[in-house]
Design a protein around this motif. Structure first.
Motif, PDB file in Angstrom:
ATOM      1  N   GLN A  22       0.827  -1.197   0.000  1.00  0.00           N
ATOM      2  CA  GLN A  22       0.000   0.000   0.000  1.00  0.00           C
ATOM      3  C   GLN A  22       0.870   1.259   0.000  1.00  0.00           C
ATOM      4  O   GLN A  22       1.862   1.345   0.726  1.00  0.00           O
ATOM      5  N   HIS A  24       1.522   5.408   0.533  1.00  0.00           N
ATOM      6  CA  HIS A  24       1.159   6.507   1.431  1.00  0.00           C
ATOM      7  C   HIS A  24       0.866   6.041   2.860  1.00  0.00           C
ATOM      8  O   HIS A  24      -0.015   6.576   3.523  1.00  0.00           O
ATOM      9  N   ARG A  52     -10.290   0.612  -6.971  1.00  0.00           N
ATOM     10  CA  ARG A  52      -9.113   1.466  -7.132  1.00  0.00           C
ATOM     11  C   ARG A  52      -8.338   1.568  -5.825  1.00  0.00           C
ATOM     12  O   ARG A  52      -8.908   1.750  -4.756  1.00  0.00           O
ATOM     13  N   ALA A  54      -4.223   2.809  -4.215  1.00  0.00           N
ATOM     14  CA  ALA A  54      -2.878   3.369  -4.414  1.00  0.00           C
ATOM     15  C   ALA A  54      -1.847   2.378  -3.876  1.00  0.00           C
ATOM     16  O   ALA A  54      -1.918   1.963  -2.721  1.00  0.00           O
ATOM     17  N   GLU A  55      -0.880   2.007  -4.728  1.00  0.00           N
ATOM     18  CA  GLU A  55       0.105   0.985  -4.378  1.00  0.00           C
ATOM     19  C   GLU A  55       1.516   1.467  -4.706  1.00  0.00           C
ATOM     20  O   GLU A  55       1.707   2.363  -5.514  1.00  0.00           O
ATOM     21  N   ARG A  56       2.503   0.811  -4.097  1.00  0.00           N
ATOM     22  CA  ARG A  56       3.908   1.047  -4.403  1.00  0.00           C
ATOM     23  C   ARG A  56       4.387  -0.069  -5.318  1.00  0.00           C
ATOM     24  O   ARG A  56       4.050  -1.230  -5.124  1.00  0.00           O
ATOM     25  N   ASN A  68       4.622   5.036  -7.420  1.00  0.00           N
ATOM     26  CA  ASN A  68       3.274   4.713  -6.961  1.00  0.00           C
ATOM     27  C   ASN A  68       2.360   4.562  -8.160  1.00  0.00           C
ATOM     28  O   ASN A  68       2.596   5.153  -9.219  1.00  0.00           O
ATOM     29  N   VAL A  70      -2.024   3.860  -9.188  1.00  0.00           N
ATOM     30  CA  VAL A  70      -3.420   3.594  -8.837  1.00  0.00           C
ATOM     31  C   VAL A  70      -3.848   2.452  -9.743  1.00  0.00           C
ATOM     32  O   VAL A  70      -3.765   2.545 -10.972  1.00  0.00           O
ATOM     33  N   LYS A  88      -0.995  11.786  -2.938  1.00  0.00           N
ATOM     34  CA  LYS A  88      -1.943  10.724  -3.289  1.00  0.00           C
ATOM     35  C   LYS A  88      -3.115  11.328  -4.054  1.00  0.00           C
ATOM     36  O   LYS A  88      -3.696  12.318  -3.619  1.00  0.00           O
ATOM     37  N   ILE A  91      -9.149   9.255  -4.792  1.00  0.00           N
ATOM     38  CA  ILE A  91      -9.697   7.992  -5.290  1.00  0.00           C
ATOM     39  C   ILE A  91     -11.133   7.886  -4.794  1.00  0.00           C
ATOM     40  O   ILE A  91     -11.360   7.732  -3.597  1.00  0.00           O
TER      41      ILE A  91
END
Length: 92
Positions: A22, A24, A52, A54-56, A68, A70, A88, A91
């Motif tokens: 994940q 952020h 949706r 947000a990922e690394r 990062n 989405v 970020k 979303i």
């Protein structure tokens, strides 16, 4: 084979990338003040939504940089990629 857009290298095959969890997740301001349960929550507990997210990601077989993205977890489709120092996105 899916193409993933590296912000530095451009589109590359998905086998060049590694998932990093994940995005952020803020590091605790005073980690020494956390008890075991709070520390475990920081280390192990992450959101796991359908949709949706947000990922690394790391371009492990290319420039080796982190970024990062989405991504829709239901379809695996990447919607956007951005540098780690960028905020970020909203979303819905």
């Amino acid at each position: 084979m899916q193409l993933i857009e590296c912000p530095w290298c451009g589109p590359r095959e998905e086998v060049e990338f590694h998932y990093g969890g994940q995005a952020h997740v803020a590091y605790p301001e005073d980690p020494a003040a956390l008890d075991d349960e709070q520390w475990a929550h920081y280390v192990f507990y992450r959101d796991n939504p359908k949709g949706r997210f947000a990922e690394r990601w790391s371009h492990a077989a290319g420039c080796r940089r982190w970024f990062n993205a989405v991504r829709d977890t239901a379809t695996y489709r990447f919607e956007s990629v951005y540098h780690p120092d960028q905020p970020k996105p909203v979303i819905p």
